[in-house]
Design a protein around this motif. Sequence first.
Motif, PDB file in Angstrom:
ATOM      1  N   ALA A 317      29.929  90.638  22.717  1.00 58.97           N
ATOM      2  CA  ALA A 317      28.666  90.653  23.268  1.00 58.97           C
ATOM      3  C   ALA A 317      27.936  90.997  21.993  1.00 58.97           C
ATOM      4  N   LEU A 318      28.002  91.891  21.510  1.00 60.92           N
ATOM      5  CA  LEU A 318      27.172  92.304  20.155  1.00 60.92           C
ATOM      6  C   LEU A 318      27.399  91.505  18.907  1.00 60.92           C
ATOM      7  N   LYS A 319      28.342  90.832  18.881  1.00 64.78           N
ATOM      8  CA  LYS A 319      28.347  89.616  17.890  1.00 64.78           C
ATOM      9  C   LYS A 319      27.486  88.502  18.340  1.00 64.78           C
ATOM     10  N   LEU A 320      27.400  88.132  19.752  1.00 63.06           N
ATOM     11  CA  LEU A 320      26.463  87.038  20.084  1.00 63.06           C
ATOM     12  C   LEU A 320      25.243  87.471  19.897  1.00 63.06           C
ATOM     13  N   ARG A 321      24.841  88.621  20.164  1.00 62.16           N
ATOM     14  CA  ARG A 321      23.403  89.109  20.194  1.00 62.16           C
ATOM     15  C   ARG A 321      22.968  88.990  18.665  1.00 62.16           C
ATOM     16  N   PRO A 367      21.546  81.937   8.549  1.00 60.44           N
ATOM     17  CA  PRO A 367      22.325  81.186   9.082  1.00 60.44           C
ATOM     18  C   PRO A 367      23.885  81.151   8.889  1.00 60.44           C
ATOM     19  N   GLU A 368      24.123  81.219   7.664  1.00 60.40           N
ATOM     20  CA  GLU A 368      25.620  81.348   7.531  1.00 60.40           C
ATOM     21  C   GLU A 368      26.375  82.565   8.230  1.00 60.40           C
ATOM     22  N   LYS A 369      25.607  83.867   8.081  1.00 60.56           N
ATOM     23  CA  LYS A 369      26.152  84.894   8.728  1.00 60.56           C
ATOM     24  C   LYS A 369      26.336  84.753  10.247  1.00 60.56           C
ATOM     25  N   ALA A 370      25.290  83.979  10.802  1.00 58.74           N
ATOM     26  CA  ALA A 370      25.212  83.783  12.264  1.00 58.74           C
ATOM     27  C   ALA A 370      26.409  82.754  12.458  1.00 58.74           C
ATOM     28  N   LYS A 371      26.621  81.751  11.607  1.00 50.14           N
ATOM     29  CA  LYS A 371      27.695  81.051  12.028  1.00 50.14           C
ATOM     30  C   LYS A 371      28.780  81.487  12.041  1.00 50.14           C
ATOM     31  N   ARG A 372      29.187  82.563  10.987  1.00 51.82           N
ATOM     32  CA  ARG A 372      30.543  83.264  10.838  1.00 51.82           C
ATOM     33  C   ARG A 372      30.587  84.319  12.336  1.00 51.82           C
ATOM     34  N   LEU A 373      29.492  84.813  12.757  1.00 55.56           N
ATOM     35  CA  LEU A 373      29.679  85.469  13.836  1.00 55.56           C
ATOM     36  C   LEU A 373      30.058  84.823  15.223  1.00 55.56           C
ATOM     37  N   ILE A 374      29.343  83.461  15.143  1.00 57.60           N
ATOM     38  CA  ILE A 374      29.639  82.762  16.488  1.00 57.60           C
ATOM     39  C   ILE A 374      31.209  82.209  16.387  1.00 57.60           C
ATOM     40  N   ALA A 375      31.624  81.884  15.080  1.00 52.72           N
ATOM     41  CA  ALA A 375      32.845  81.354  14.983  1.00 52.72           C
ATOM     42  C   ALA A 375      33.964  82.629  15.441  1.00 52.72           C
ATOM     43  N   ALA A 376      33.516  83.957  14.990  1.00 56.95           N
ATOM     44  CA  ALA A 376      34.318  85.052  15.400  1.00 56.95           C
ATOM     45  C   ALA A 376      34.689  85.328  16.863  1.00 56.95           C
ATOM     46  N   PHE A 377      33.382  85.022  17.492  1.00 55.32           N
ATOM     47  CA  PHE A 377      32.968  85.318  19.000  1.00 55.32           C
ATOM     48  C   PHE A 377      34.180  84.096  19.767  1.00 55.32           C
ATOM     49  N   LEU A 412      25.828  77.378  18.964  1.00 59.26           N
ATOM     50  CA  LEU A 412      25.524  78.031  20.210  1.00 59.26           C
ATOM     51  C   LEU A 412      24.587  77.400  21.150  1.00 59.26           C
ATOM     52  N   GLN A 413      25.010  76.761  22.224  1.00 57.55           N
ATOM     53  CA  GLN A 413      24.447  76.179  23.217  1.00 57.55           C
ATOM     54  C   GLN A 413      23.434  76.955  23.955  1.00 57.55           C
ATOM     55  N   VAL A 414      22.004  76.846  23.803  1.00 52.93           N
ATOM     56  CA  VAL A 414      21.092  77.592  24.674  1.00 52.93           C
ATOM     57  C   VAL A 414      20.331  76.597  25.725  1.00 52.93           C
ATOM     58  N   ASN A 415      20.526  77.000  26.954  1.00 52.64           N
ATOM     59  CA  ASN A 415      19.769  76.399  28.273  1.00 52.64           C
ATOM     60  C   ASN A 415      18.633  77.013  28.406  1.00 52.64           C
ATOM     61  N   VAL A 416      17.339  76.516  28.493  1.00 51.27           N
ATOM     62  CA  VAL A 416      16.068  76.938  28.728  1.00 51.27           C
ATOM     63  C   VAL A 416      15.658  76.829  30.126  1.00 51.27           C
TER      64      VAL A 416
END
Length: 542
Positions: A317-321, A367-377, A412-416
């Motif tokens: 969850a921390l990776k996602l946040r 953004p690249e770090k964010a992509k790596r975190l999502i990939a790890a998640f 990451l898909q975000v539904n508003v």
Amino acid sequence: MQKPSKLLFKYLIIALIICSCRSKDDSSKDHLVFRYNEHKNIGSLDPAFSKDIADIWATHQLFNGLVQMDDQLNVKPCIAKHWTVTDSATTYTFSLRNDVFFHKHHLFGTSTALSNQDSTRTVNASDFEYSFNRLKDKSIASPGSWVLNKVENFSALNDSTFQIRLKQPFPAFLGLLTMKYCSVVPKEIVEHYGSDFRSNPIGTGPFKLKRWEENIKLVFRRNNHYFENDDKGQPLPYLEAIAITFLPDKQSEFLQFAQGNIDFVSGLDASYKDEILTADGTLRALYANEVNMIRGPYLNTEYLAFFMETDVDALQALKLRTAINYGFDRATMMTYLRNGIGIPAHGGFIPKGLPGHDDAIGFTYQPEKAKRLIAAFKSETGIQNPEVTLTTTSNYLSFCEFIQRELQKIGLQVNVDVIPASSLKDAKANGQLDFFRASWVADYPDAENYLSLYYSKNFAPNGPNYTHYTSDEFDQLYEASYLETDPNLRAVLYTKMDSLVMTSAPIVPLFYDEVVRFTRKEVNGLGINATNLLELKAVSKQ
């Protein structure tokens, strides 16, 4: 989008249709009258009910307390000329001025040094004792009663000495006393009018009530017996009157400002922000000769929040946040959606303008770090199409949609989900939302007020910890800050706490708001402060 010049022409044509010109007699005294519009209306002129900014602006002109705050958020003497803090910072003893008079009223009787049809009297310590007891009175039901929650007792030691004892040390207490809730009111007038004191206010402020036609017009006149002088010894206030109108929307308000019928507008609204400002937040040339713009930090942090009690593994969850925090460009968002007004939140939860704020403890756009975190998640959870639902109100839909588009780029898909403000308020208080938009405007100008949202004993719905963030280390630091009387050392503790929160990323700070004010060129002395208080006692007009 229409060009600014065409928009201006349209606005002025409408203004000519809906507005009537002031009389020659009125305009001849225009330099003595400060005019503004209050589109939210004013609910009460009783300081015990000064919760909303519209009410606070009005009651601030009419009432005073023991202390006041300057534009740099320093606590200064007001009716109290000086004070001492003793008994391990739990006893505050205030010495009062002897030259502060209530506004004149026939109920005061005739025994006064100032002779007129109406009478007055000086303020004494028993008036503060009465005013504070009234604030606590459950039958009054003041929304400001919480201000005295940390107070053990208070009393008038004599006519000129008022003492307050706290249950425990609380360094931010003097800041609390600057709130309008803590204003002094006269017992005989309040008890005569009862609940109608809301529309018959008698205070000590630089202005006094002249006329109030609710939702139509409110007029204050100069208090000729006000006790404060300027730095040169000249009596305050300079103005003769304040006139407040109640046009119900910001576009109509701006029309009046563009025509010169009101002297200032506060804040930005979608109906006119592109008319008066360029995309990067500077004043358009059309207005440069007639308008001044003032801007500065406002004690308001806009953010997204996560409910921390989740079934997802804590590290995942921390990776996602964290990915969400890295995954969008706050600077671009502010330029695109707010014409550059507002400070991108690259620090923690404490806003710019308060001791304890640190730009180095938050998140920048990576953004690249964010992509790596999502990939790890995805790899660790087996969830190949992760998605979250972000709940907001319609006012902030544009921000949430911007973030939605940016986070889609990192996987990451975000539904508003848009719901009414009242529904969001209830749902976040009861832990029914996993991810939601929120804001926190300071109740008083001390970072402790912001950090209280992460103290484990403040879990919502019984407190403001809406995320249910918990940390033993944070709690220990938070409690230690109460005992630290040195403001510099306390600021160090605040920064350490804010940094600790950000390592767990229970929130996504969006921006630290700014106060923006537009005034006519002829207005002098209107400052700006991080609490967005409207201070008019030293304002003049050419």
